[in-house]
Write a protein that holds these residues in place. Sequence first.
Motif, PDB file in Angstrom:
ATOM      1  N   ASP A   1      11.786  -3.931  -0.653  1.00 38.74           N
ATOM      2  CA  ASP A   1      12.137  -3.148   0.530  1.00 38.74           C
ATOM      3  C   ASP A   1      13.647  -3.102   0.723  1.00 38.74           C
ATOM      4  O   ASP A   1      14.218  -2.068   1.030  1.00 38.74           O
ATOM      5  CB  ASP A   1      11.464  -3.692   1.788  1.00 38.74           C
ATOM      6  CG  ASP A   1       9.975  -3.361   1.871  1.00 38.74           C
ATOM      7  OD1 ASP A   1       9.473  -2.611   1.008  1.00 38.74           O
ATOM      8  OD2 ASP A   1       9.322  -3.882   2.786  1.00 38.74           O
TER       9      ASP A   1
ATOM     10  N   SER B   1       4.714 -12.035  -1.617  1.00 35.38           N
ATOM     11  CA  SER B   1       5.159 -11.454  -0.349  1.00 35.38           C
ATOM     12  C   SER B   1       6.681 -11.358  -0.293  1.00 35.38           C
ATOM     13  O   SER B   1       7.228 -10.408   0.275  1.00 35.38           O
ATOM     14  CB  SER B   1       4.623 -12.275   0.827  1.00 35.38           C
ATOM     15  OG  SER B   1       5.075 -13.617   0.761  1.00 35.38           O
TER      16      SER B   1
ATOM     17  N   ASN C   1      -2.028  -9.972   3.086  1.00 38.15           N
ATOM     18  CA  ASN C   1      -1.168 -10.478   2.011  1.00 38.15           C
ATOM     19  C   ASN C   1      -0.295 -11.644   2.466  1.00 38.15           C
ATOM     20  O   ASN C   1       0.469 -12.186   1.679  1.00 38.15           O
ATOM     21  CB  ASN C   1      -0.293  -9.364   1.455  1.00 38.15           C
ATOM     22  CG  ASN C   1      -1.115  -8.304   0.753  1.00 38.15           C
ATOM     23  OD1 ASN C   1      -2.192  -8.591   0.233  1.00 38.15           O
ATOM     24  ND2 ASN C   1      -0.625  -7.087   0.754  1.00 38.15           N
ATOM     25  N   TYR C   2      -0.402 -12.015   3.732  1.00 40.82           N
ATOM     26  CA  TYR C   2       0.424 -13.093   4.278  1.00 40.82           C
ATOM     27  C   TYR C   2      -0.439 -14.273   4.727  1.00 40.82           C
ATOM     28  O   TYR C   2      -0.087 -14.993   5.651  1.00 40.82           O
ATOM     29  CB  TYR C   2       1.318 -12.543   5.412  1.00 40.82           C
ATOM     30  CG  TYR C   2       2.243 -11.502   4.828  1.00 40.82           C
ATOM     31  CD1 TYR C   2       3.462 -11.861   4.281  1.00 40.82           C
ATOM     32  CD2 TYR C   2       1.855 -10.169   4.731  1.00 40.82           C
ATOM     33  CE1 TYR C   2       4.284 -10.922   3.675  1.00 40.82           C
ATOM     34  CE2 TYR C   2       2.673  -9.225   4.126  1.00 40.82           C
ATOM     35  CZ  TYR C   2       3.876  -9.613   3.604  1.00 40.82           C
ATOM     36  OH  TYR C   2       4.679  -8.691   2.991  1.00 40.82           O
TER      37      TYR C   2
ATOM     38  N   SER D   1       5.878 -12.651   9.371  1.00 38.65           N
ATOM     39  CA  SER D   1       7.197 -13.046   8.870  1.00 38.65           C
ATOM     40  C   SER D   1       8.236 -11.981   9.144  1.00 38.65           C
ATOM     41  O   SER D   1       8.022 -10.806   8.832  1.00 38.65           O
ATOM     42  CB  SER D   1       7.136 -13.295   7.364  1.00 38.65           C
ATOM     43  OG  SER D   1       6.284 -14.377   7.082  1.00 38.65           O
TER      44      SER D   1
ATOM     45  N   VAL E   1       7.926  -8.270  -2.220  1.00 38.52           N
ATOM     46  CA  VAL E   1       7.812  -7.049  -1.416  1.00 38.52           C
ATOM     47  C   VAL E   1       9.046  -6.893  -0.521  1.00 38.52           C
ATOM     48  O   VAL E   1       9.617  -5.807  -0.409  1.00 38.52           O
ATOM     49  CB  VAL E   1       6.515  -7.062  -0.573  1.00 38.52           C
ATOM     50  CG1 VAL E   1       6.505  -5.941   0.452  1.00 38.52           C
ATOM     51  CG2 VAL E   1       5.297  -6.971  -1.471  1.00 38.52           C
ATOM     52  N   MET E   2       9.457  -7.972   0.103  1.00 39.52           N
ATOM     53  CA  MET E   2      10.634  -7.930   0.977  1.00 39.52           C
ATOM     54  C   MET E   2      11.892  -7.561   0.195  1.00 39.52           C
ATOM     55  O   MET E   2      12.698  -6.738   0.651  1.00 39.52           O
ATOM     56  CB  MET E   2      10.820  -9.283   1.670  1.00 39.52           C
ATOM     57  CG  MET E   2       9.687  -9.648   2.601  1.00 39.52           C
ATOM     58  SD  MET E   2       9.799 -11.400   3.101  1.00 39.52           S
ATOM     59  CE  MET E   2       8.273 -11.585   4.019  1.00 39.52           C
TER      60      MET E   2
ATOM     61  N   TYR F   1       6.631  -8.475   8.506  1.00 40.08           N
ATOM     62  CA  TYR F   1       5.590  -8.441   7.486  1.00 40.08           C
ATOM     63  C   TYR F   1       4.390  -9.256   7.967  1.00 40.08           C
ATOM     64  O   TYR F   1       4.538 -10.401   8.381  1.00 40.08           O
ATOM     65  CB  TYR F   1       6.129  -9.019   6.172  1.00 40.08           C
ATOM     66  CG  TYR F   1       7.284  -8.203   5.637  1.00 40.08           C
ATOM     67  CD1 TYR F   1       7.069  -7.214   4.687  1.00 40.08           C
ATOM     68  CD2 TYR F   1       8.576  -8.389   6.114  1.00 40.08           C
ATOM     69  CE1 TYR F   1       8.120  -6.441   4.204  1.00 40.08           C
ATOM     70  CE2 TYR F   1       9.632  -7.620   5.640  1.00 40.08           C
ATOM     71  CZ  TYR F   1       9.400  -6.655   4.698  1.00 40.08           C
ATOM     72  OH  TYR F   1      10.429  -5.898   4.234  1.00 40.08           O
ATOM     73  N   SER F   2       3.198  -8.632   7.899  1.00 39.31           N
ATOM     74  CA  SER F   2       1.989  -9.322   8.326  1.00 39.31           C
ATOM     75  C   SER F   2       0.786  -8.697   7.630  1.00 39.31           C
ATOM     76  O   SER F   2       0.912  -7.683   6.953  1.00 39.31           O
ATOM     77  CB  SER F   2       1.841  -9.225   9.851  1.00 39.31           C
ATOM     78  OG  SER F   2       1.711  -7.875  10.241  1.00 39.31           O
TER      79      SER F   2
END
Length: 156
Positions: free
Chosen positions: A151, A144, A93-94, A108, A147-148, A89-90
């Motif tokens: 997913d 963030s 938003n990070y 991340s 989101v993970m 994740y990048s």
Amino acid sequence: SVSSGGVPMNYVETLRKQVGHTRLILVGAVVLVVKDGHILLEQRNETQARFGLPGGLMEWAESTDETARRELLEETGLLAEKLTLLGVYSGKNYVTTLANGDVFQSVSLAYVASETTGTLQISEESFALTYFPLDDLPRNIVGSHRVMIEDYLSQL
């Protein structure tokens, strides 16, 4: 890493002494500890009581899975038996702005650990560790990290 005086220092602190408040791109890892339909969430001292995943930034000469394992152990007392990569994740938003004004963008890696050993214990970085049902998560999760988790849920 170790300073010239033999005092342990973390990589980000060492880097900050060189670059001051320059914006940085840093690599980190988080762990989704999932068992029996529940996920472990942490309430850290610095995130306005929002829930998040255990994790943190990479130290010098660490691999991303070593970062994930170390951070999980430091923050929860748990050892991951096996880690499975969920995703990387990048992007905008990070980007994080710390209380001292330092800004960094993280890349991340999110890992899933369905088997852990050890005894759950709160670290000095947190004030709560709680297992939540995957179908009844709290609202105030770090964006963030939400989101993970979404997913992960989409792959079930």
